[in-house]
Design a protein around this motif. Structure first.
Motif, PDB file in Angstrom:
ATOM      1  N   ASN A   1       6.186  -0.702  -1.375  1.00  0.00           N
ATOM      2  CA  ASN A   1       6.768  -1.847  -0.673  1.00  0.00           C
ATOM      3  C   ASN A   1       8.091  -2.224  -1.338  1.00  0.00           C
ATOM      4  O   ASN A   1       8.275  -2.033  -2.539  1.00  0.00           O
ATOM      5  N   MET A   2       9.014  -2.760  -0.530  1.00  0.00           N
ATOM      6  CA  MET A   2      10.351  -3.025  -1.063  1.00  0.00           C
ATOM      7  C   MET A   2      10.865  -4.381  -0.562  1.00  0.00           C
ATOM      8  O   MET A   2      11.406  -4.482   0.549  1.00  0.00           O
TER       9      MET A   2
ATOM     10  N   ARG B   1      11.070  -1.772   7.804  1.00  0.00           N
ATOM     11  CA  ARG B   1      12.151  -0.778   7.795  1.00  0.00           C
ATOM     12  C   ARG B   1      11.907   0.197   6.648  1.00  0.00           C
ATOM     13  O   ARG B   1      11.591  -0.196   5.531  1.00  0.00           O
ATOM     14  N   GLY B   2      12.058   1.486   6.933  1.00  0.00           N
ATOM     15  CA  GLY B   2      11.838   2.493   5.916  1.00  0.00           C
ATOM     16  C   GLY B   2      13.125   2.945   5.254  1.00  0.00           C
ATOM     17  O   GLY B   2      14.156   3.082   5.915  1.00  0.00           O
ATOM     18  N   LEU B   3      13.079   3.132   3.956  1.00  0.00           N
ATOM     19  CA  LEU B   3      14.162   3.764   3.209  1.00  0.00           C
ATOM     20  C   LEU B   3      13.671   5.154   2.819  1.00  0.00           C
ATOM     21  O   LEU B   3      12.639   5.290   2.157  1.00  0.00           O
TER      22      LEU B   3
ATOM     23  N   LEU C   1       9.098   0.984   1.875  1.00  0.00           N
ATOM     24  CA  LEU C   1       8.824   0.259   3.115  1.00  0.00           C
ATOM     25  C   LEU C   1       9.153  -1.212   2.942  1.00  0.00           C
ATOM     26  O   LEU C   1       8.605  -1.884   2.063  1.00  0.00           O
ATOM     27  N   GLY C   2      10.060  -1.706   3.778  1.00  0.00           N
ATOM     28  CA  GLY C   2      10.536  -3.075   3.666  1.00  0.00           C
ATOM     29  C   GLY C   2       9.429  -4.111   3.740  1.00  0.00           C
ATOM     30  O   GLY C   2       8.591  -4.083   4.643  1.00  0.00           O
TER      31      GLY C   2
ATOM     32  N   LEU D   1       1.709  -5.993   5.725  1.00  0.00           N
ATOM     33  CA  LEU D   1       2.205  -4.625   5.567  1.00  0.00           C
ATOM     34  C   LEU D   1       1.065  -3.603   5.522  1.00  0.00           C
ATOM     35  O   LEU D   1       1.320  -2.393   5.588  1.00  0.00           O
ATOM     36  N   ILE D   2      -0.175  -4.067   5.440  1.00  0.00           N
ATOM     37  CA  ILE D   2      -1.302  -3.138   5.337  1.00  0.00           C
ATOM     38  C   ILE D   2      -1.402  -2.258   6.576  1.00  0.00           C
ATOM     39  O   ILE D   2      -1.469  -1.027   6.483  1.00  0.00           O
TER      40      ILE D   2
END
Length: 398
Positions: free
Chosen positions: A176-177, A184-186, A361-362, A381-382
């Motif tokens: 997680n970010m 949003r994915g990095l 993952l944002g 986020l789960i």
């Protein structure tokens, strides 16, 4: 039961999904883990909770004690195929949590302030879906890894003789970010996390009475020179190929007394590079600088390495698998802000024969940062995290 079927929080195209009951139970379990954090290499209780939560899923095999307290659950099919590993982390941080949440840490000085409790919940959620419909071929390994925070866990797991039996063809992880918009994915191929190493430098001299400092050998001037020297050896700057950074993290001189001129000092620094090959060079420069100051001031000097993280490098094919899953689920991704200065030991799983990649993952833009005392993993986020892992597993194994 009928009340378990209905509208669920999930990304588009998720297929077999978590139920509302699943999400509620995974959230409760995540919060239980949050209440009982255990730091690196002390995760025995957390590992026991993981084993108990996996039992109802009837995995074909559960390995414990991997690389310390690591736990791996294996779900096999009836047909040959690749082994696909998904990793979460067991450990918490030695930081006092600041929170009014009912599930706040009950362990003084320790807290799940990086989201590893949430990552474990994601992996358990994936296990629930895999248990309900086994892969058509190959096998899934859920790897609950110890000691990520000090960089020792992944290396210990892959070096464990028992790991050979579950060595994966593919390995995936996500983190997680905070600070990134929710969901949003990095993602990018290549280096995504810097290599880093902690270096403890001990200077030895001779104490003296504070009224006669000349009768001793003080490391004070050497310590001051080293703090200045390391600050300028590799200062912060743009993260580009060949990037290097030295950060002074701790210093100690003598004893907290007014009558003693100091005879010993410690300096802790963190070395950081984008490539593993650069680390040896930077460490050699740091050691040479310390040895020169020790000679100049008539001191002994000793070195200890700690928290050794290799650079995390995403394999292009594994990265493409994550990208395909995100796109199938209607989730946006880009490679902005990558690579990161921060270190992560997941890259150790990318050994010969294993294609590995990690997604960031944002968690939301208005959210406390990782390792902040008021951070808490966002339970919302789960579901999307599980959906991403599940899509990757199905794409590879059917």
């Amino acid at each position: 039961m009928a009340r378990d079927r209905g509208r669920h929080a999930h990304p588009r195209g998720a297929g077999l999904m978590l139920t509302n009951r699943d999400i509620a139970e995974l959230t409760d379990w995540r919060r239980e883990l949050h209440r009982f954090p255990e730091v690196s290499r002390d995760e025995a209780g957390t590992a026991a909770r993981v084993v108990a939560a996996l039992a109802p899923l009837s995995p074909d095999q559960v390995l414990t004690g991997l690389g310390g307290h690591g736990v791996a659950a294996v779900f096999s099919s009836a047909a040959p195929g690749p082994t696909v590993l998904f990793r979460a982390e067991l450990d918490a941080l030695p930081i006092e949590e600041v929170s009014d949440a009912p599930h706040r840490s009950t362990i003084p000085g320790s807290g799940h302030l990086c989201g590893h409790d949430g990552h474990m919940a994601l992996l358990l959620g994936l296990g629930r879906l895999i248990a309900r419909r086994r892969p058509a071929r190959g096998r899934v390994v859920l790897m609950f890894q110890p000691a990520e925070e000090d960089g020792s866990g992944a290396a210990a797991v892959v070096a464990d003789p028992a790991f050979a039996a579950i060595k994966p063809d593919w390995a995936f992880s996500l983190h997680n970010m905070p600070g990134i918009s929710f969901g949003r994915g990095l993602l990018k191929a290549g280096v995504v996390n810097c290599a880093s190493q902690g270096l403890k430098i001990t200077l030895g001299g001779k104490t003296a009475h504070a009224s006669q400092p000349e009768a001793g050998t003080s490391p004070a001037l050497a310590l001051a020179a080293l703090i200045d020297g390391f600050t300028h050896l590799a200062p912060p700057g743009p993260l580009r190929p060949g990037y290097r950074l030295v950060t002074v993290t701790h210093a100690r001189l003598g004893e907290p007394a007014f009558g003693i001129a100091p005879g010993a000092a410690e300096l802790w620094i963190t070395l950081r590079t984008t490539e593993d090959a650069e680390m040896a060079s930077l460490r050699a420069e740091a050691v040479a600088l310390a040895e020169a100051q020790a000679r100049l001031h008539g001191l002994t000097v000793a070195f200890e390495a700690h928290d050794d993280f290799a650079a995390s490098v995403n394999d292009p094919e594994a990265t493409a698998r994550i990208a395909a899953a995100l796109e199938a689920l209607g989730m946006v991704h880009d490679d902005a802000d990558l690579p990161m200065r921060a270190s992560e030991d997941f890259g150790r799983f990318g050994q010969p024969g294993t294609r590995s990649a990690m997604l960031f993952l944002g968690a939301g833009t208005d959210f406390p940062a990782l390792h902040n005392p008021d951070y808490d993993f966002p339970d919302s986020l789960i579901a999307p995290g599980v959906a991403i892992f599940h899509r990757i597993a199905r794409d590879l194994l059917g």
